[in-house]
Scaffold this active site. Structure first.
Site, PDB file in Angstrom:
ATOM      1  N   GLY A 122      -2.666   2.614   1.205  1.00  0.00           N
ATOM      2  CA  GLY A 122      -2.254   1.221   1.321  1.00  0.00           C
ATOM      3  C   GLY A 122      -1.373   0.987   2.536  1.00  0.00           C
ATOM      4  NE  ARG A 145      -6.440   4.143  -1.856  1.00  0.00           N
ATOM      5  CZ  ARG A 145      -5.735   3.068  -1.568  1.00  0.00           C
ATOM      6  NH1 ARG A 145      -6.324   2.056  -0.938  1.00  0.00           N
ATOM      7  NH2 ARG A 145      -4.463   2.970  -1.874  1.00  0.00           N
ATOM      8  CG  ASP A 182       0.699   9.224  -4.428  1.00  0.00           C
ATOM      9  OD1 ASP A 182      -0.034   8.486  -3.762  1.00  0.00           O
ATOM     10  OD2 ASP A 182       0.935   9.051  -5.629  1.00  0.00           O
ATOM     11  CB  THR A 191       4.057   4.001   0.022  1.00  0.00           C
ATOM     12  OG1 THR A 191       3.867   3.319  -1.228  1.00  0.00           O
ATOM     13  CG2 THR A 191       5.182   5.012  -0.141  1.00  0.00           C
ATOM     14  CG  ASP A 196       4.041   1.381  -4.747  1.00  0.00           C
ATOM     15  OD1 ASP A 196       4.265   0.183  -5.003  1.00  0.00           O
ATOM     16  OD2 ASP A 196       2.899   1.866  -4.725  1.00  0.00           O
ATOM     17  CG  ASP A 214       5.191   5.865  -5.067  1.00  0.00           C
ATOM     18  OD1 ASP A 214       5.249   5.855  -3.816  1.00  0.00           O
ATOM     19  OD2 ASP A 214       4.122   5.734  -5.696  1.00  0.00           O
ATOM     20  NE  ARG A 228      -2.642   2.937  -9.515  1.00  0.00           N
ATOM     21  CZ  ARG A 228      -2.768   2.962  -8.197  1.00  0.00           C
ATOM     22  NH1 ARG A 228      -3.069   1.839  -7.556  1.00  0.00           N
ATOM     23  NH2 ARG A 228      -2.606   4.070  -7.503  1.00  0.00           N
TER      24      ARG A 228
END
Length: 324
Positions: A14, A75, A106, A129, A131, A133, A175
């Protein structure tokens, strides 16, 4: 002394605001150290298909303020196969590329780790990213911009919520990680925040809405898209069933959170990490993500970076309970 002469940079997964600043930093740092620098279009997919081109200082002029990624991102199903990774390796070797900088999350680092294992190519990663994360960095590139985008949107929604005494259930991205919802919720004074990391009991949410502060004419509930309760529309139906007198509305912020000009924080973070990644390659490092922890550059193996656990989540949720 490093034998690296040619490096390539790519973005994968992303997109996130600040990726262009990171690309710029990698290219200009490579040129500073007299390296030949290449760009790979569309991430691993472009690597497999040989969509590789030389970059110079002009290639990255006037991009630091732009969202998205000038290298595009995608992707790649083919790269997930042994044959696809072999083809990717053969493509980069045609350009005599002997070092890579991967900007992503990731999935990007999982692919990079496999690539190193099979083809012994040095790869350094940058955490790109929204996120936040990834372990090994306090913040990822794009996170600060994303949460400020959410705050701006929620503030505007609050205006109309106040005008009509409405309850808004607002869904944000996340997500598998609720860190966008968590910090944005604190920053906007949300009554409740629902995130994947915390199995919020729907009964607890209903009690909070029933017994919350009566002096607030509007109420905001932030929901991460991956919340175990099922997302904003499911929560809204639950609320409507128990509180039919509430004027309840749903707003899905969606991909607006990925776009926009990166904040100063994200531009500086991306710039610092881009320089660090190239210098790490020259120093012989590989298979690591460059991050910033407590203000200092830190390097974390890909295998550890992708196993993120945010230790602040419980304390931040407590803040929400106290202040709402």
């Amino acid at each position: 002394m490093s034998t690296i002469k040619n490096i390539a940079v790519f973005t994968s997964g992303g997109d996130s605001p600040g990726m262009n600043a990171a690309i710029r930093a990698v290219v200009r740092t490579g040129l500073h150290y007299n390296l030949n620098v290449f760009g790979i279009q569309r991430g691993y997919d472009g690597m497999v298909n040989g969509d590789i081109f030389p970059m110079d200082a002009k290639s990255v002029a006037n991009i630091i303020q732009r969202g998205g990624t000038i290298l595009k991102t995608a992707r790649s199903k083919e790269f997930r196969t042994v044959e696809g990774r072999l083809r990717a390796y053969e493509q980069i070797r045609q350009f005599e590329i002997d070092g890579l900088v991967a900007i992503g999350g990731d999935g990007t680092f999982t692919g990079a780790a496999k690539f190193i294992e099979e083809h012994d190519i040095p790869v350094m990663g940058l955490p790109g990213t929204i996120d936040n994360d990834l372990a090994g960095t306090d913040f990822t590139i794009g996170y600060d911009t994303a949460i400020n985008t959410v705050i701006s949107a929620v503030d505007k929604i609050r205006d109309t919520a106040e005008s009509h005494d409405r309850l808004f259930i607002i869904e944000v991205m996340g997500r598998d990680s609720g860190l966008i919802a968590l910090r944005s919720g604190i920053g906007t004074g949300a009554e409740a925040i629902l995130i994947p990391e915390s199995a919020t009991d729907s009964t607890a949410l209903l009690e909070k809405l029933a017994h919350g502060r009566r002096d607030k004419s509007s109420k905001i509930v932030l929901v991460a898209e991956g919340d175990v309760e099922g997302g904003a529309f499911v929560i809204a139906e639950l609320v409507k069933k128990h509180f039919p007198n509430y004027d309840t509305r749903v707003s899905i912020l969606g991909h607006i959170q990925r776009g926009g000009s990166p904040t100063c924080m994200d531009r500086v973070l991306a710039s610092r990490l881009g320089v660090a990644a190239v210098e790490a390659l020259l120093a012989g490092r590989r298979g690591e993500m460059a991050g910033v922890i407590n203000g200092d550059i830190a390097f974390t193996p890909f295998s550890k970076a992708i196993k993120h656990i945010d230790s602040l989540t419980p304390s931040l949720l407590k803040i929400v309970d106290i202040l709402s």
